[in-house]
Design a protein around this motif. Sequence first.
Motif, PDB file in Angstrom:
ATOM      1  N   VAL A  99     -11.766  -4.066  -2.091  1.00 21.40           N
ATOM      2  CA  VAL A  99     -10.670  -3.459  -2.840  1.00 21.40           C
ATOM      3  C   VAL A  99      -9.513  -3.219  -1.875  1.00 21.40           C
ATOM      4  O   VAL A  99      -9.698  -2.607  -0.824  1.00 21.40           O
ATOM      5  CB  VAL A  99     -11.094  -2.118  -3.477  1.00 21.40           C
ATOM      6  CG1 VAL A  99      -9.908  -1.473  -4.195  1.00 21.40           C
ATOM      7  CG2 VAL A  99     -12.255  -2.322  -4.443  1.00 21.40           C
ATOM      8  N   ASP A 100      -8.336  -3.727  -2.205  1.00 16.40           N
ATOM      9  CA  ASP A 100      -7.135  -3.469  -1.427  1.00 16.40           C
ATOM     10  C   ASP A 100      -6.288  -2.433  -2.156  1.00 16.40           C
ATOM     11  O   ASP A 100      -6.078  -2.523  -3.376  1.00 16.40           O
ATOM     12  CB  ASP A 100      -6.325  -4.748  -1.234  1.00 16.40           C
ATOM     13  CG  ASP A 100      -6.948  -5.677  -0.211  1.00 16.40           C
ATOM     14  OD1 ASP A 100      -7.814  -5.216   0.551  1.00 16.40           O
ATOM     15  OD2 ASP A 100      -6.572  -6.861  -0.175  1.00 16.40           O
ATOM     16  N   LEU A 101      -5.805  -1.465  -1.419  1.00 16.89           N
ATOM     17  CA  LEU A 101      -5.006  -0.391  -1.988  1.00 16.89           C
ATOM     18  C   LEU A 101      -3.657  -0.316  -1.289  1.00 16.89           C
ATOM     19  O   LEU A 101      -3.594  -0.321  -0.052  1.00 16.89           O
ATOM     20  CB  LEU A 101      -5.730   0.962  -1.849  1.00 16.89           C
ATOM     21  CG  LEU A 101      -7.119   1.056  -2.478  1.00 16.89           C
ATOM     22  CD1 LEU A 101      -8.204   0.813  -1.414  1.00 16.89           C
ATOM     23  CD2 LEU A 101      -7.337   2.406  -3.143  1.00 16.89           C
ATOM     24  N   VAL A 102      -2.582  -0.288  -2.072  1.00 17.18           N
ATOM     25  CA  VAL A 102      -1.236  -0.193  -1.527  1.00 17.18           C
ATOM     26  C   VAL A 102      -0.508   0.960  -2.208  1.00 17.18           C
ATOM     27  O   VAL A 102      -0.906   1.428  -3.274  1.00 17.18           O
ATOM     28  CB  VAL A 102      -0.428  -1.499  -1.727  1.00 17.18           C
ATOM     29  CG1 VAL A 102      -1.088  -2.649  -0.994  1.00 17.18           C
ATOM     30  CG2 VAL A 102      -0.295  -1.823  -3.207  1.00 17.18           C
TER      31      VAL A 102
ATOM     32  N   PRO B 113      -2.434   5.595   0.198  1.00 10.49           N
ATOM     33  CA  PRO B 113      -3.707   5.154  -0.386  1.00 10.49           C
ATOM     34  C   PRO B 113      -4.935   5.484   0.455  1.00 10.49           C
ATOM     35  O   PRO B 113      -6.055   5.174   0.047  1.00 10.49           O
ATOM     36  CB  PRO B 113      -3.522   3.639  -0.498  1.00 10.49           C
ATOM     37  CG  PRO B 113      -2.575   3.293   0.592  1.00 10.49           C
ATOM     38  CD  PRO B 113      -1.643   4.465   0.723  1.00 10.49           C
ATOM     39  N   LYS B 114      -4.750   6.115   1.600  1.00 13.74           N
ATOM     40  CA  LYS B 114      -5.882   6.376   2.489  1.00 13.74           C
ATOM     41  C   LYS B 114      -6.972   7.184   1.803  1.00 13.74           C
ATOM     42  O   LYS B 114      -8.160   6.839   1.869  1.00 13.74           O
ATOM     43  CB  LYS B 114      -5.398   7.104   3.738  1.00 13.74           C
ATOM     44  CG  LYS B 114      -6.524   7.508   4.696  1.00 13.74           C
ATOM     45  CD  LYS B 114      -5.969   8.227   5.924  1.00 13.74           C
ATOM     46  CE  LYS B 114      -7.099   8.673   6.860  1.00 13.74           C
ATOM     47  NZ  LYS B 114      -6.556   9.349   8.071  1.00 13.74           N
ATOM     48  N   ARG B 115      -6.577   8.290   1.123  1.00 14.25           N
ATOM     49  CA  ARG B 115      -7.577   9.164   0.521  1.00 14.25           C
ATOM     50  C   ARG B 115      -8.364   8.430  -0.566  1.00 14.25           C
ATOM     51  O   ARG B 115      -9.582   8.545  -0.667  1.00 14.25           O
ATOM     52  CB  ARG B 115      -6.896  10.396  -0.082  1.00 14.25           C
ATOM     53  CG  ARG B 115      -7.888  11.463  -0.574  1.00 14.25           C
ATOM     54  CD  ARG B 115      -7.235  12.427  -1.514  1.00 14.25           C
ATOM     55  NE  ARG B 115      -6.633  11.732  -2.636  1.00 14.25           N
ATOM     56  CZ  ARG B 115      -7.342  11.243  -3.661  1.00 14.25           C
ATOM     57  NH1 ARG B 115      -8.651  11.367  -3.682  1.00 14.25           N
ATOM     58  NH2 ARG B 115      -6.736  10.624  -4.638  1.00 14.25           N
TER      59      ARG B 115
ATOM     60  N   PHE C 111     -10.760   0.800   5.872  1.00 15.52           N
ATOM     61  CA  PHE C 111      -9.935   0.716   7.077  1.00 15.52           C
ATOM     62  C   PHE C 111      -8.519   0.310   6.693  1.00 15.52           C
ATOM     63  O   PHE C 111      -8.288  -0.314   5.648  1.00 15.52           O
ATOM     64  CB  PHE C 111     -10.516  -0.288   8.080  1.00 15.52           C
ATOM     65  CG  PHE C 111     -10.740  -1.666   7.516  1.00 15.52           C
ATOM     66  CD1 PHE C 111      -9.749  -2.642   7.609  1.00 15.52           C
ATOM     67  CD2 PHE C 111     -11.942  -1.991   6.901  1.00 15.52           C
ATOM     68  CE1 PHE C 111      -9.959  -3.912   7.098  1.00 15.52           C
ATOM     69  CE2 PHE C 111     -12.160  -3.265   6.380  1.00 15.52           C
ATOM     70  CZ  PHE C 111     -11.168  -4.226   6.486  1.00 15.52           C
ATOM     71  N   GLN C 112      -7.569   0.672   7.558  1.00 18.40           N
ATOM     72  CA  GLN C 112      -6.177   0.325   7.311  1.00 18.40           C
ATOM     73  C   GLN C 112      -5.924  -1.103   7.761  1.00 18.40           C
ATOM     74  O   GLN C 112      -6.393  -1.546   8.809  1.00 18.40           O
ATOM     75  CB  GLN C 112      -5.247   1.279   8.057  1.00 18.40           C
ATOM     76  CG  GLN C 112      -3.779   1.096   7.701  1.00 18.40           C
ATOM     77  CD  GLN C 112      -2.903   2.195   8.272  1.00 18.40           C
ATOM     78  OE1 GLN C 112      -3.324   2.967   9.120  1.00 18.40           O
ATOM     79  NE2 GLN C 112      -1.665   2.281   7.806  1.00 18.40           N
ATOM     80  N   LEU C 113      -5.182  -1.844   6.952  1.00 16.21           N
ATOM     81  CA  LEU C 113      -4.827  -3.218   7.288  1.00 16.21           C
ATOM     82  C   LEU C 113      -3.624  -3.196   8.219  1.00 16.21           C
ATOM     83  O   LEU C 113      -2.578  -2.647   7.883  1.00 16.21           O
ATOM     84  CB  LEU C 113      -4.501  -4.015   6.023  1.00 16.21           C
ATOM     85  CG  LEU C 113      -5.684  -4.263   5.071  1.00 16.21           C
ATOM     86  CD1 LEU C 113      -5.188  -4.888   3.775  1.00 16.21           C
ATOM     87  CD2 LEU C 113      -6.705  -5.172   5.733  1.00 16.21           C
ATOM     88  N   SER C 114      -3.777  -3.799   9.373  1.00 22.46           N
ATOM     89  CA  SER C 114      -2.697  -3.782  10.359  1.00 22.46           C
ATOM     90  C   SER C 114      -1.503  -4.580   9.854  1.00 22.46           C
ATOM     91  O   SER C 114      -1.659  -5.647   9.256  1.00 22.46           O
ATOM     92  CB  SER C 114      -3.186  -4.380  11.685  1.00 22.46           C
ATOM     93  OG  SER C 114      -3.593  -5.723  11.513  1.00 22.46           O
ATOM     94  N   GLY C 115      -0.317  -4.041  10.067  1.00 22.73           N
ATOM     95  CA  GLY C 115       0.913  -4.736   9.706  1.00 22.73           C
ATOM     96  C   GLY C 115       1.117  -4.903   8.226  1.00 22.73           C
ATOM     97  O   GLY C 115       1.901  -5.740   7.790  1.00 22.73           O
ATOM     98  N   ALA C 116       0.391  -4.140   7.405  1.00 22.75           N
ATOM     99  CA  ALA C 116       0.478  -4.325   5.958  1.00 22.75           C
ATOM    100  C   ALA C 116       1.104  -3.113   5.273  1.00 22.75           C
ATOM    101  O   ALA C 116       0.797  -2.781   4.147  1.00 22.75           O
ATOM    102  CB  ALA C 116      -0.901  -4.603   5.379  1.00 22.75           C
TER     103      ALA C 116
ATOM    104  N   VAL D   2     -11.157  -1.642   1.357  1.00 24.37           N
ATOM    105  CA  VAL D   2     -12.530  -1.165   1.283  1.00 24.37           C
ATOM    106  C   VAL D   2     -13.418  -2.394   1.122  1.00 24.37           C
ATOM    107  O   VAL D   2     -13.231  -3.181   0.187  1.00 24.37           O
ATOM    108  CB  VAL D   2     -12.738  -0.204   0.091  1.00 24.37           C
ATOM    109  CG1 VAL D   2     -14.161   0.345   0.100  1.00 24.37           C
ATOM    110  CG2 VAL D   2     -11.728   0.928   0.127  1.00 24.37           C
ATOM    111  N   VAL D   3     -14.357  -2.576   2.043  1.00 24.84           N
ATOM    112  CA  VAL D   3     -15.218  -3.754   2.045  1.00 24.84           C
ATOM    113  C   VAL D   3     -16.659  -3.327   1.824  1.00 24.84           C
ATOM    114  O   VAL D   3     -17.184  -2.455   2.535  1.00 24.84           O
ATOM    115  CB  VAL D   3     -15.098  -4.538   3.368  1.00 24.84           C
ATOM    116  CG1 VAL D   3     -16.035  -5.743   3.365  1.00 24.84           C
ATOM    117  CG2 VAL D   3     -13.662  -4.977   3.580  1.00 24.84           C
TER     118      VAL D   3
END
Length: 459
Positions: free
Chosen positions: A80-83, A44-46, A60-65, A71-72
Amino acid sequence: MSEALEIARAALAGETAWLVGGAVRDRLIGRDTDDVDLAIPGDPKRAAKAIAKASGATAFQLSGAFGAWRVVAPGHAWHVDLVTLLDDDILADLAKRDFTINAMAEPLGGGALVDPHGGREDLARRVVRMVSERALEEDPLRSLRAVRIAVELELEIDGETGLAAARHAAGVARVAWERVFAELKRVVSAEAVRRGLTIMETYGLTEIVLPELTALRGIEQSRFHHADVYNHTLEVLDCVALLQRDPVAAGLDAGVAALLAQPLSDELTRGDALRWAALLHDAAKPATRGFHGGRVTFMGHDAAGAQLARDVLGRLKASTKLRDYVAAVTLHHLDAGFLVHERPLDRRTVWRYLRATQPYSADTTIFTVADRLATRGDNAEPAIEAHLEVARELLAAAREEDTAGPTSPLVRGDELIREAGVPAGRQLGTILAQLEEDRYAGAIATREEAIARAQELAR
């Protein structure tokens, strides 16, 4: 449509992406949300970078997730959280989710609802139901999340889900405390917090995540209390909630609600933080309970409780600011009550109270009202009226000081050394503090009077 969803749709137009989880649920019940969850095939980075670029937000990447990205928006107006979409298959992805009402999806670009587990029907029935017990086995925190969702959305927990939550409650002890606190603080901040705490205790969750609360059961108090420490604690919590909602009904003015609505830390308002003070302010009573002259006492429970509050919030990985706030309120939650016997209050007494309780003098004073309202043993009504009288006076003084802001001293320390012959060191600090008290009390008002008073104090 929320701003976050509009931006995500525009930034990812033509790409495969699924709106999932709470965002779908909240849209179905007409609940506004600025938090959007997306499942994306592959990394989901791109996609996160594309949304951030389109909106001026930060990705930014969520640590341990497990590779999740967030995206804030500027000012944290939305996120927005992307997985990664599990096996690139939305049905496989939804089958691994926690509750049916969170196991629904919609194509980001628009399309039919995907609801393989009956989440929409459960929403209509107002029920929280697990997708499978495996979900709670894999992540025991979901037992606590079921409670949080139920109290926030006014839902009932399905019977089998509740039994499974109880079976897996002990596993919450293995979960990272940051995640526990993220769920627990929302239960404590909820309008139906008492219901949430009752469900937590029924499932055996409280003794895992907040054993200091269950330890208060059966700790009897003096005749001035009508309840044991546990039930008194919950009644103080109710009174804090009342002060947040309708302070006039509690004997204070409407401005208290505005103060308690201000943000403090950890995504909590000042009022929400006072709820944590309610839960922890008497937590040291079991360890300090004793007897004197035939009466039950809890000598030193304020100081011991302040340290215990720090320890509990430290275990939960709360911020330093929240720890300091709750500890300060706990340390001084008895102070205003002691001043009831010194009425009418003189300016020096008020000044010393403000100095002891700064920078949370107003909050501490408000909390003492909640504590007093929840103490209804012998002589309760006259004691409450007397306390309210003192609290209103102290609150007015705290507000006046907060509004005025810092004031310049009548004379500086270096000037006292040079002109009044006061030696540098601890005595200088003591004299400067005394001069500020004298000024507040009206005993001195000019630089010349301050120097003369300093010379008198230095003799």
